[in-house]
Design an enzyme around this catalytic site. Sequence first.
Site, PDB file in Angstrom:
ATOM      1  N   HIS A 106       0.757  -1.255   0.173  1.00 13.46           N
ATOM      2  CA  HIS A 106      -0.044   0.058   0.148  1.00 13.46           C
ATOM      3  C   HIS A 106       0.927   1.158  -0.102  1.00 13.46           C
ATOM      4  O   HIS A 106       1.915   1.249   0.592  1.00 13.46           O
ATOM      5  CB  HIS A 106      -0.831   0.018   1.223  1.00 13.46           C
ATOM      6  N   ASP A 148      -7.991  -5.288  -0.099  1.00 13.17           N
ATOM      7  CA  ASP A 148      -8.625  -5.990  -1.075  1.00 13.17           C
ATOM      8  C   ASP A 148      -8.022  -7.535  -0.954  1.00 13.17           C
ATOM      9  O   ASP A 148      -8.608  -8.428  -1.673  1.00 13.17           O
ATOM     10  CB  ASP A 148      -7.835  -5.647  -2.564  1.00 13.17           C
TER      11      ASP A 148
HETATM   12  N1  ACO Z   1       4.198  -7.892  -4.966  1.00  7.17           N
HETATM   13  C1  ACO Z   1       5.546  -7.615  -4.985  1.00  7.17           C
HETATM   14  N2  ACO Z   1       6.180  -6.738  -5.000  1.00  7.17           N
HETATM   15  C2  ACO Z   1       5.546  -5.520  -4.457  1.00  7.17           C
HETATM   16  C3  ACO Z   1       4.338  -5.346  -4.349  1.00  7.17           C
HETATM   17  C4  ACO Z   1       3.754  -6.511  -4.522  1.00  7.17           C
HETATM   18  N3  ACO Z   1       2.195  -6.465  -4.456  1.00  7.17           N
HETATM   19  N4  ACO Z   1       3.901  -4.181  -4.109  1.00  7.17           N
HETATM   20  C5  ACO Z   1       5.192  -3.455  -3.743  1.00  7.17           C
HETATM   21  N5  ACO Z   1       6.273  -4.414  -4.129  1.00  7.17           N
HETATM   22  C6  ACO Z   1       7.597  -3.986  -4.405  1.00  7.17           C
HETATM   23  C7  ACO Z   1       8.048  -3.225  -5.532  1.00  7.17           C
HETATM   24  O1  ACO Z   1       8.319  -3.980  -6.414  1.00  7.17           O
HETATM   25  C8  ACO Z   1       9.248  -2.205  -5.145  1.00  7.17           C
HETATM   26  O2  ACO Z   1      10.292  -3.126  -4.846  1.00  7.17           O
HETATM   27  P1  ACO Z   1      11.486  -2.334  -5.105  1.00  7.17           P
HETATM   28  O3  ACO Z   1      11.890  -1.401  -3.551  1.00  7.17           O
HETATM   29  O4  ACO Z   1      12.633  -3.554  -4.852  1.00  7.17           O
HETATM   30  O5  ACO Z   1      11.650  -1.606  -6.420  1.00  7.17           O
HETATM   31  C9  ACO Z   1       8.676  -1.938  -3.464  1.00  7.17           C
HETATM   32  O6  ACO Z   1       7.787  -2.963  -3.051  1.00  7.17           O
HETATM   33  C10 ACO Z   1       7.783  -0.642  -3.458  1.00  7.17           C
HETATM   34  O7  ACO Z   1       6.601  -0.702  -4.021  1.00  7.17           O
HETATM   35  P2  ACO Z   1       6.061   0.496  -5.014  1.00  7.17           P
HETATM   36  O8  ACO Z   1       5.358   0.004  -6.255  1.00  7.17           O
HETATM   37  O9  ACO Z   1       7.065   1.461  -5.372  1.00  7.17           O
HETATM   38  O10 ACO Z   1       5.073   1.087  -3.948  1.00  7.17           O
HETATM   39  P3  ACO Z   1       3.949   1.973  -4.319  1.00  7.17           P
HETATM   40  O11 ACO Z   1       3.639   2.877  -3.055  1.00  7.17           O
HETATM   41  O12 ACO Z   1       4.068   2.796  -5.443  1.00  7.17           O
HETATM   42  O13 ACO Z   1       2.682   1.021  -4.890  1.00  7.17           O
HETATM   43  C11 ACO Z   1       0.778  -0.351  -4.691  1.00  7.17           C
HETATM   44  C12 ACO Z   1       1.592   0.557  -4.121  1.00  7.17           C
HETATM   45  C13 ACO Z   1       0.460  -0.003  -6.085  1.00  7.17           C
HETATM   46  C14 ACO Z   1      -0.382  -0.741  -3.928  1.00  7.17           C
HETATM   47  C15 ACO Z   1       1.685  -1.696  -4.769  1.00  7.17           C
HETATM   48  O14 ACO Z   1       1.922  -2.131  -3.463  1.00  7.17           O
HETATM   49  C16 ACO Z   1       1.136  -2.857  -5.730  1.00  7.17           C
HETATM   50  O15 ACO Z   1       1.003  -2.718  -6.725  1.00  7.17           O
HETATM   51  N6  ACO Z   1       0.109  -3.642  -4.956  1.00  7.17           N
HETATM   52  C17 ACO Z   1      -0.680  -4.558  -5.452  1.00  7.17           C
HETATM   53  C18 ACO Z   1      -1.836  -4.177  -6.072  1.00  7.17           C
HETATM   54  C19 ACO Z   1      -3.012  -3.959  -4.862  1.00  7.17           C
HETATM   55  O16 ACO Z   1      -3.058  -4.717  -4.170  1.00  7.17           O
HETATM   56  N7  ACO Z   1      -3.317  -2.656  -4.912  1.00  7.17           N
HETATM   57  C20 ACO Z   1      -4.485  -2.440  -4.068  1.00  7.17           C
HETATM   58  C21 ACO Z   1      -4.028  -1.157  -2.968  1.00  7.17           C
HETATM   59  S1  ACO Z   1      -5.316  -0.587  -1.868  1.00  7.17           S
HETATM   60  C22 ACO Z   1      -6.239   0.061  -2.682  1.00  7.17           C
HETATM   61  O17 ACO Z   1      -5.845   0.869  -3.607  1.00  7.17           O
HETATM   62  C23 ACO Z   1      -7.761   0.007  -2.330  1.00  7.17           C
END
Ligand code: ACO
Length: 427
Positions: A306, A363
Amino acid sequence: MKDKATLEYQGKKFEFPVVEGTEKELAIDIKKLRSTTGMITLDPGYKNTGSCESAITYLDGEKGILRYRGYNIEELAEKADFLEVAYLLIFGELPNKEQLHKFHEDIKHESHVDEEMKKILDAFPKSAHPMGVLSSLTSALIAFNPSSVNITSEKDMYHAIIRIMAKFPVLVAWTMRKQKGLPLDYGDDNLGYVENLHKMMFKRPNKEYVKNKIVIDALDQLLILHADHEQNCSTSTVRITGSSHAGLFVSLSAGISALWGPLHGGANQAVLEMLEAIAADGGDTQKYMNKAKDKNDPFRLMGFGHRVYKNFDPRAKIIKRAADEVLGDLGIEDPILSIAKGLEKVALEDPYFVDRKLYPNVDFYSGIIYRALGIPTEMFTVMFAMGRLPGWIAQWREMRLRGEPIGRPRQVYIGENQRPFVPLNKR
Ligand code: ACO
């Protein structure tokens, strides 16, 4: 004297006021940054940018706190119902009995949707994704209702809010009934708001609707948990659309589109599809964990991570408990729930997820409950939109009443410098 932050660049010092929120959060007020320094800030994804001051929802991602208008989400989920929470979010205080009664009565009075809207729905193929249909129908409501609201009139504002609170559940239900090939139906004024939504979604043509308290309570709680989450992608979209003085309904329609994406509200559908794929592939959770960690693999563990929560998402804790209870009460054994719990267990002990502070979000378990309630997977994000409706309305109302300027970020241009035009025969 108020605190100031100093920026030093090329030997010059610039001072900016520091703003403190009611929960002691600090922000540097850079409203005058460009006019005094000639520079802008660069913050893709707005990870460090506060777009507004807001009195609606407080969340502390480090401590895992979520409050609507000062009330803890845990308490609201246990003690209030969705309509009370909607009133609280929109108008700022919990309603007393009379206020709540009037709010509900006013909503019932507006709960018809113009019959001609059915023609619009009719034009969609059955295979259309319900989120696209919902966004279009919400936008189309403008054709039948004035598009702009006189925000200086409290009466006008209230009426617009009542109309959308009344008609949106009908659109949600019709969206699902269209997909299932069921006749479009209306609700029943004798039922509660959420019960009525459920009836409109599930009433079979030849059967009487029978209320199931477990189902209604579970649905009510899910809607409360989704009702607001401050300046997320869809809410920011609603506010920025409304900031051009576009009407409430189109602003909401824009928010629905933003919610659809799998990185935001669409994650609930993506989670269930992922869990089903893992089950079909023999239930090997470790294999999918490895895929999620592999930077060359686009796969992400949906429902994990998140932007703001770097500790447990408090909503996920409540939903996980609810999933156990609801499935238990309904006597459903869903192997998908065990796969989800298995994935969570492995992830919470895996350094990749621990180091990046990736926890289950709202979610991760919600889809399992929706599925137990008989809601089709493609409708999950529509249910999220139904829950988020009062939050979007509250944020739109706050933005307009505060007289916020049109949302218009700047950019750092990295394209070609000026160059002469090359005629077609010379390219
Ligand atoms: N699976 C694997 N790796 C992940 C995940 C995941 N679900 N989420 C984040 N990471 C990793 C990224 O690859 C990144 O790694 P790095 O530092 O080695 O490059 C690190 O964790 C940080 O992730 P970001 O994408 O930079 O974080 P951001 O804050 O931009 O994204 C998000 C947050 C979009 C929610 C992300 O965690 C994600 O894509 N999660 C899966 C989709 C999801 O469940 N979305 C619902 C969110 S809740 C809502 O909106 C209601």
